[in-house]
Design an enzyme around this catalytic site. Structure first.
Site, short mmCIF file in Angstrom:
data_model
loop_
_atom_site.label_atom_id
_atom_site.label_comp_id
_atom_site.label_asym_id
_atom_site.label_seq_id
_atom_site.Cartn_x
_atom_site.Cartn_y
_atom_site.Cartn_z
CG ASN A 1 -1.74 1.23 1.37
OD1 ASN A 1 -1.85 2.00 0.41
ND2 ASN A 1 -2.35 1.43 2.53
CE LYS B 1 -0.23 3.54 4.49
NZ LYS B 1 -0.31 3.71 5.93
CG HIS C 1 -5.97 2.15 4.88
ND1 HIS C 1 -5.58 3.15 5.73
CD2 HIS C 1 -4.94 1.26 4.83
CE1 HIS C 1 -4.36 2.89 6.18
NE2 HIS C 1 -3.95 1.74 5.64
CD GLU D 1 -3.07 5.86 6.39
OE1 GLU D 1 -2.98 5.81 5.16
OE2 GLU D 1 -2.18 5.44 7.16
CD GLU E 1 -3.83 -2.29 7.31
OE1 GLU E 1 -2.68 -2.49 6.95
OE2 GLU E 1 -4.48 -1.28 6.97
N GLY F 1 1.90 2.50 10.84
CA GLY F 1 2.91 3.56 10.72
C GLY F 1 3.55 3.96 12.04
CB SER G 1 4.49 -1.54 12.35
OG SER G 1 4.09 -0.19 12.55
P1 PGA Z 1 2.47 0.51 7.78
O1 PGA Z 1 1.06 0.76 7.07
O2 PGA Z 1 3.02 -0.79 7.25
O3 PGA Z 1 3.29 1.69 7.41
O4 PGA Z 1 2.19 0.42 9.25
C1 PGA Z 1 0.17 -0.30 6.85
C2 PGA Z 1 -1.07 0.22 6.18
O5 PGA Z 1 -1.44 1.37 6.40
O6 PGA Z 1 -1.72 -0.51 5.41
#
Ligand code: PGA
Length: 238
Positions: A11, A13, A92, A94, A163, A169, A200
């Site tokens: 992903n 982003k 997601h 976000e 998640e 993150g 992460s």
């Molecule tokens: P990350 O993000 O691996 O940076 O924690 C995962 C995600 O948002 O799908």
């Protein structure tokens, strides 16, 4: 022991470039044949990636629940399919946080995505507060039921990604025990659905996470933008 059906979803982003795609695909040519890599770059990079690398599975990061219309800045499932995507990440955290998406919207989007031939990768996950209160499973049960409300669970192709919001993150990952508990619950609800973990994931923890029961793959954000780091994750999935 992982097999061909272990998914590794990148992903990206709002990051990444065409140059990074070329760099990664050249580096991963061997492992990509064995792991099921799904690259979800920004939508503008999908068409060119499809043209250069027809063998790479591609996904969008969101789609609108309507087929078309006056929705400035949005992207439709049809446009993603036309660009060359076969998957789309939906719900997601976000999107839920910054764009106010509810599970009801996610369920509508999933329906639209499926009707345009996309496989939705539906994300669910609890906040740190919910986790601390030990209400994770109750929360996920509701979020899952609402997000998959319009989907026939045994007939449609869907992927579900767990998640935990507090792990995205942040460098904090859920423990293997946490992941196992959630994925056991998810497996009871979704016997035939690929179940991913995200939050992460790195080259150092991917192998352990991928060997957890009922984990069929990982959804990777930050580490999916680093060629060497991501190579380790792909290797762990092979
Ligand atoms: P990350 O993000 O691996 O940076 O924690 C995962 C995600 O948002 O799908």
């Amino acid at each position: 022991m992982q097999n061909r059906s272990t998914y590794v979803v990148s992903n990206w982003k709002m990051n990444g470039t065409t140059a990074l795609i070329h760099d990664m695909v050249q580096t991963y040519r061997q492992s990509v044949r064995r792991a099921h890599w799904i690259l979800c770059p920004p939508a503008t990079l999908i068409t060119e990636t499809r043209r250069h690398y027809p063998e790479i599975a591609l996904g969008g990061q969101d789609c609108h629940h309507k087929t078309s219309g006056a929705f400035t800045g949005d992207i439709s499932a049809h446009l993603l399919t036309e660009a060359g995507a076969s998957y789309v990440i939906l719900g997601h955290s976000e999107r839920r946080h910054y764009h106010g998406e509810t599970s009801t919207t996610v369920a509508e989007k999933a329906c639209t995505a499926i009707s345009h031939g996309l496989t939705p990768i539906i994300c669910i996950g609890e906040s740190e507060e919910t986790y601390d209160k030990k209400q994770t499973i109750d929360f996920l049960k509701k979020q899952l039921n609402e997000s998959l409300a319009n989907i026939h669970r045994t007939q449609h192709n869907v992927i579900v990604a767990y998640e935990p919001i507090w792990a995205i993150g942040t460098g904090k990952t859920a423990t293997v025990t946490d992941i196992e508990q959630v994925h056991t619950f998810l497996r009871e609800q979704l016997p035939n659905t690929p179940l991913l973990y995200g939050g992460s994931v790195t080259g150092s923890n991917a192998r352990e996470i991928l060997s957890t029961q009922n984990v069929n793959g990982v959804l990777v954000g930050g580490a999916s933008l680093k060629t060497d780091e991501f190579a380790k994750i792909l290797d762990a999935a092979c």
